[in-house]
Design a protein around this motif. Structure first.
Motif: not given
Length: 125
Positions: A85-100
C-alpha cells in the motif's frame, strides 16, 4: 582491492522526482542535488543511490527481454501488505509478473521482500 563501491547510478528522465520516490521508499535523505544528478544516502559522505538524467531513457518492460530491466533493487520490509500500500501511494505500480514486483515512476522494476530473520526490524525514524 582495486576500489570501493560508490553509488549505484540509475538513468531516468527526471532525477529529482525519482530520487524523492526512493527517498520515501528507503528512508534515505537526498544528500546532493543538481539539475542532472541527485543522490540519496545516509549522509553526504556515504555511498548511496544516484539518479542521472537520461533524456532518451526507455523504461524496461518486465519481464520482456527486448526491454531489459537494466537493474533492480530488492527492498526488505517487515510487512508485505503494508509496504504494498505504501509504495503504491508514492507512485509505484504493481507489475503482473512475479510476487511483489513493482515499477518505480520511471518504469524500473523493484521487489519487496520479507525481512530476513537475521536483519534488524525496519524502523521509521
Amino acid at each position: 582491492m582495486i576500489g570501493r563501491l560508490h553509488h549505484t547510478v540509475i538513468d531516468c528522465p527526471s532525477p529529482g522526482d525519482l530520487a524523492e520516490f526512493y527517498a520515501e521508499l528507503t528512508g534515505l535523505p537526498v544528500t546532493y542535488r543538481s539539475d542532472d544528478w541527485v543522490v540519496i544516502s545516509r549522509d553526504d559522505t556515504t555511498s548511496g543511490i544516484a539518479f542521472q538524467r537520461a533524456p532518451d531513457h526507455r523504461p524496461p518492460r518486465w519481464p520482456d527481454p527486448a526491454y531489459p530491466q537494466q537493474f533492480h533493487l530488492d527492498v526488505m520490509v517487515d510487512d508485505l501488505e503494508v509496504a504494498d500500500a505504501a509504495v503504491r501511494r508514492i507512485g509505484a505500480q504493481r507489475l503482473p509478473a512475479g510476487d511483489h514486483v513493482y515499477a518505480d515512476p520511471a518504469g524500473h522494476p523493484f521487489c519487496l521482500i520479507r525481512r530476513p530473520s537475521w536483519a534488524p526490524p525496519i524502523s521509521r525514524a
